[in-house]
Design a protein around this motif. Structure first.
Motif, short mmCIF file in Angstrom:
data_model
loop_
_atom_site.label_atom_id
_atom_site.label_comp_id
_atom_site.label_asym_id
_atom_site.label_seq_id
_atom_site.Cartn_x
_atom_site.Cartn_y
_atom_site.Cartn_z
N GLY A 82 0.80 -1.22 0.00
CA GLY A 82 0.00 0.00 0.00
C GLY A 82 0.82 1.26 0.00
O GLY A 82 0.57 2.17 0.80
N VAL A 83 1.84 1.34 -0.87
CA VAL A 83 2.70 2.53 -0.95
C VAL A 83 2.03 3.54 -1.87
O VAL A 83 2.19 3.51 -3.10
CB VAL A 83 4.11 2.17 -1.45
CG1 VAL A 83 4.97 3.43 -1.55
CG2 VAL A 83 4.76 1.15 -0.52
N TYR A 84 1.24 4.44 -1.28
CA TYR A 84 0.57 5.49 -2.04
C TYR A 84 1.34 6.79 -1.81
O TYR A 84 1.05 7.54 -0.88
CB TYR A 84 -0.88 5.63 -1.61
CG TYR A 84 -1.66 4.34 -1.70
CD1 TYR A 84 -2.08 3.84 -2.93
CD2 TYR A 84 -1.97 3.61 -0.55
CE1 TYR A 84 -2.79 2.66 -3.02
CE2 TYR A 84 -2.69 2.43 -0.63
CZ TYR A 84 -3.09 1.95 -1.87
OH TYR A 84 -3.79 0.78 -1.95
N SER A 85 2.31 7.05 -2.65
CA SER A 85 3.20 8.19 -2.43
C SER A 85 3.67 8.76 -3.75
O SER A 85 4.26 8.04 -4.58
CB SER A 85 4.41 7.77 -1.59
OG SER A 85 5.39 8.78 -1.57
N ALA A 125 -1.63 16.14 2.05
CA ALA A 125 -1.39 15.07 1.09
C ALA A 125 0.10 14.89 0.82
O ALA A 125 0.61 13.76 0.77
CB ALA A 125 -2.13 15.37 -0.22
N LEU A 126 0.84 15.99 0.66
CA LEU A 126 2.27 15.89 0.39
C LEU A 126 3.04 15.42 1.62
O LEU A 126 4.03 14.68 1.50
CB LEU A 126 2.81 17.23 -0.09
CG LEU A 126 2.42 17.61 -1.53
CD1 LEU A 126 2.84 19.03 -1.84
CD2 LEU A 126 3.05 16.64 -2.52
N LEU A 127 2.59 15.81 2.81
CA LEU A 127 3.25 15.34 4.03
C LEU A 127 3.03 13.83 4.20
O LEU A 127 3.98 13.09 4.52
CB LEU A 127 2.72 16.09 5.25
CG LEU A 127 3.39 15.74 6.58
CD1 LEU A 127 4.85 16.18 6.58
CD2 LEU A 127 2.66 16.37 7.75
N LEU A 128 1.81 13.37 3.98
CA LEU A 128 1.53 11.94 4.07
C LEU A 128 2.35 11.18 3.04
O LEU A 128 2.93 10.12 3.34
CB LEU A 128 0.04 11.69 3.86
CG LEU A 128 -0.40 10.22 3.84
CD1 LEU A 128 -0.08 9.54 5.16
CD2 LEU A 128 -1.89 10.12 3.54
N SER A 129 2.44 11.70 1.83
CA SER A 129 3.24 11.06 0.79
C SER A 129 4.70 10.95 1.20
O SER A 129 5.35 9.92 1.00
CB SER A 129 3.12 11.87 -0.51
OG SER A 129 4.03 11.42 -1.48
N LEU A 130 5.22 12.01 1.81
CA LEU A 130 6.61 12.01 2.27
C LEU A 130 6.81 10.98 3.37
O LEU A 130 7.83 10.27 3.41
CB LEU A 130 6.98 13.41 2.76
CG LEU A 130 8.45 13.67 3.10
CD1 LEU A 130 9.34 13.47 1.89
CD2 LEU A 130 8.61 15.08 3.66
N HIS A 131 5.86 10.87 4.28
CA HIS A 131 5.96 9.89 5.35
C HIS A 131 5.95 8.47 4.81
O HIS A 131 6.70 7.61 5.29
CB HIS A 131 4.81 10.07 6.34
CG HIS A 131 4.92 11.32 7.16
ND1 HIS A 131 3.98 11.69 8.09
CD2 HIS A 131 5.88 12.27 7.21
CE1 HIS A 131 4.34 12.82 8.67
NE2 HIS A 131 5.50 13.19 8.15
N VAL A 132 5.10 8.21 3.83
CA VAL A 132 5.02 6.87 3.24
C VAL A 132 6.32 6.52 2.52
O VAL A 132 6.71 5.35 2.50
CB VAL A 132 3.82 6.79 2.28
CG1 VAL A 132 3.82 5.48 1.50
CG2 VAL A 132 2.51 6.93 3.06
N ARG A 133 7.00 7.52 1.97
CA ARG A 133 8.23 7.26 1.22
C ARG A 133 9.31 6.62 2.09
O ARG A 133 10.10 5.80 1.61
CB ARG A 133 8.75 8.58 0.61
CG ARG A 133 10.07 8.45 -0.16
CD ARG A 133 9.97 7.48 -1.30
NE ARG A 133 11.24 7.28 -1.99
CZ ARG A 133 12.16 6.38 -1.63
NH1 ARG A 133 11.97 5.60 -0.57
NH2 ARG A 133 13.27 6.25 -2.34
N ASN A 134 9.38 6.97 3.36
CA ASN A 134 10.38 6.35 4.24
C ASN A 134 9.85 6.27 5.67
O ASN A 134 10.10 7.17 6.48
CB ASN A 134 11.70 7.11 4.22
CG ASN A 134 12.83 6.31 4.85
OD1 ASN A 134 12.59 5.35 5.60
ND2 ASN A 134 14.07 6.68 4.58
N PRO A 135 9.13 5.20 6.02
CA PRO A 135 8.58 5.08 7.37
C PRO A 135 9.63 4.90 8.45
O PRO A 135 9.34 5.11 9.64
CB PRO A 135 7.69 3.81 7.27
CG PRO A 135 7.49 3.58 5.82
CD PRO A 135 8.70 4.10 5.14
N MET A 136 10.86 4.55 8.07
CA MET A 136 11.90 4.25 9.06
C MET A 136 12.39 5.50 9.81
O MET A 136 13.07 5.37 10.82
CB MET A 136 13.08 3.57 8.37
CG MET A 136 12.81 2.17 7.92
SD MET A 136 12.79 0.99 9.29
CE MET A 136 14.55 0.87 9.65
#
Length: 516
Positions: A82-85, A125-136
């Motif tokens: 579910g990588v929606y980014s 939306a852009l912040l959520l996308s950025l978070h999904v890009r690297n959850p670590m």
């Protein structure tokens, strides 16, 4: 006559019931109402935080958000579902920098209140996308930040102190009471209540030792924290003060007026104290932003009077007038039929309230599930995951970390020499004078801590692969192989002779491909 008398009694009971219901609804409304100026201050704080967050992340843009970093897209898609980014659509650094710039512009639009609703939606939306890009690299502050932006999408953040308000040239509402205002206030209380439940499940918060142990973790303490680390009695007072505050956090919803302002200020003061004692990124400032809506009208009236005294109100009024005059000469790009339809506006408000209520229920269930008192339905879990609204709030709970630690990365060069590939220095197995100096930023510390955690085996390979590539691109003599070691030292503030134990994590051949 008897029938008439019975009807009168029934009417009287109904009248009393309506009166009681009215008083209850009035009391609830007073407690969920937010001053429009508080929402404006909240909006400005969110916009500034968007810009600040992007500026801080940009220091490690290549390392954390590109294919040359610690989590290439091939690894991201292999390890996460579910990588929606939008950030994951490209792996080049220049595109990530462009996305950062676009997000920063929307953050600035929030600050000045230009097309506020659109700016809030796109910022979230852009912040959520950025978070999904690297959850670590995420922490509790990131989760709270995106939740504040999420609830902000349902709120009239641009009614005061904004370009939107200047263009309308009319006085907005003095206070706002809605499902969304209730959700925003409840969100902050859920943060504290859930964290309090987790903390009370441990021992150190109940015995007064938790903050003593937190300040013994050299990887966290900075500035004033290094000075206070050995003042054990004072740290015990802070422990009891903080756990008392979080336990009493529901009073933020119960109290009104000046009492609510005092309690909110106590929370804000504690978080600002964290800012000057601990390396935890923007988390304290994000929480302070979330506390602004709790301040009542009396506070914002005082802020406006102070603004008038220093001449700020007059200057901003002049700017608003010039802006309004300039925009009046421009065509209105909004469709007239849509902007003037009262029916459509009411329908949009009702739909927004229903959506906010649905998410509020899911968020409450998510927090209840985190403490083991409820379960979120599977469909609800899917919605929470996709929208990034799932949460758990385990900061320093149930007890603080039990070990301090740092990395040693011995590597063999192609000419036979040895070097520490992480720090570009000689290999040193001794404890550094300041462990926090081994972590360039709070995000690097969070990432490297996660790499050490069991279950993140693949990320050890990704990290090693990144170090090899980074070294070989910047040095004439390349790396042949390297090893990852985590040097752990038990945190015992009353005993400074704890042994250091090296934990081997990974061996990597720099000539090999990315292991997945």
């Amino acid at each position: 006559m008897a029938s008439s008398g019975g009807g009168a009694v029934t009417d009287g009971r109904r009248a009393r019931a309506r009166a009681v219901a009215g008083r209850v609804l009035g009391a609830v409304r007073r407690r969920v109402a937010i001053d429009a100026r508080a929402l404006a201050a909240f909006r400005i704080a969110l916009g500034l935080l968007v810009v600040a967050d992007l500026a801080l992340r940009s220091r490690n843009l290549v390392a954390f958000y590109t294919d040359r970093g610690v989590l290439p897209r091939a690894a991201l898609f292999a390890d996460y579902t579910g990588v929606y980014s939008v950030h994951a659509l490209w792996g080049e650094a220049w595109i990530q920098a462009l996305l950062f710039l676009v997000a920063a512009l929307f953050g600035l639009a929030l600050v000045v209140g230009y097309r506020t609703r659109l700016a809030t939606v796109l910022s979230w939306a852009l912040l959520l996308s950025l978070h999904v890009r690297n959850p670590m690299v995420l922490n509790g502050g990131d989760i709270l930040f995106r939740m504040l932006l999420f609830w902000g999408m349902f709120l009239p953040l641009g009614e005061r102190w904004s370009l939107d308000a200047a263009r309308r040239d009319r006085q907005g509402r003095s206070t706002v009471a809605s499902v969304a205002t209730a959700a925003l206030l409840i969100q902050m209380v859920l943060l504290y209540v859930t964290n309090a439940v987790h903390k009370l499940g441990g021992t150190q918060w109940r015995t007064g030792e938790a903050v003593v142990y937190v300040f013994s973790l050299d990887q966290f303490t900075v500035l004033l924290g290094n000075v206070l680390a050995e003042f054990y009695p004072l740290l015990r007072v802070f422990t009891y003060a903080w756990i008392t505050l979080v336990v009493l956090s529901p009073l933020l919803l119960v109290l009104t007026g000046r009492l609510r302002a005092v309690l909110a200020s106590l929370f804000a003061a504690m978080h600002l104290g964290m800012l000057v004692t601990m390396q935890i990124g923007l988390f304290p400032l994000v929480v302070v932003a979330g506390l602004l809506p709790f301040y009542p009208p009396v506070v914002w009236s005082a802020v406006e009077r102070a603004s008038e005294r220093v001449g700020l109100t007059a200057r901003t009024q002049t700017l608003r007038t010039r802006y309004r005059e300039a925009t009046e000469r421009l065509p209105d790009v909004a469709p007239p039929a849509l902007s003037r339809s009262a029916v459509l506006a009411r329908a949009r408000t009702a739909a927004g309230s229903a959506l906010a209520l649905g998410f509020l229920v899911l968020v409450v269930l998510s927090n209840a599930q985190a403490v083991g008192v409820a379960d979120v339905p599977d469909d609800g879990e899917a919605v929470l995951e996709v929208t990034g609204t799932d949460q758990y709030w385990r900061m320093f709970a149930p007890d603080p970390l039990g070990t301090d630690g740092w990395y040693v990365v011995p590597a063999n060069l192609t000419d036979g020499a040895s070097v520490d590939a992480l720090y570009d220095s000689a290999v040193d197995w001794d404890r550094p004078p300041n462990v926090d100096s081994r972590y360039p930023t709070a995000r690097w510390r969070k990432y490297l801590r996660n790499v050490w955690t069991s279950g993140n085996w693949n990320h050890r390979s990704y990290f090693a692969h990144y170090l090899c590539g980074q070294w070989n691109r910047s040095h004439a003599t390349g790396l042949d192989s390297l090893e990852l070691y985590y040097m752990a030292q038990e945190s015992q503030p009353y005993n400074e002779t704890e042994p250091i134990r090296g934990h081997w994590l990974h061996t990597h051949d720099c000539a090999g491909p990315l292991d997945q």
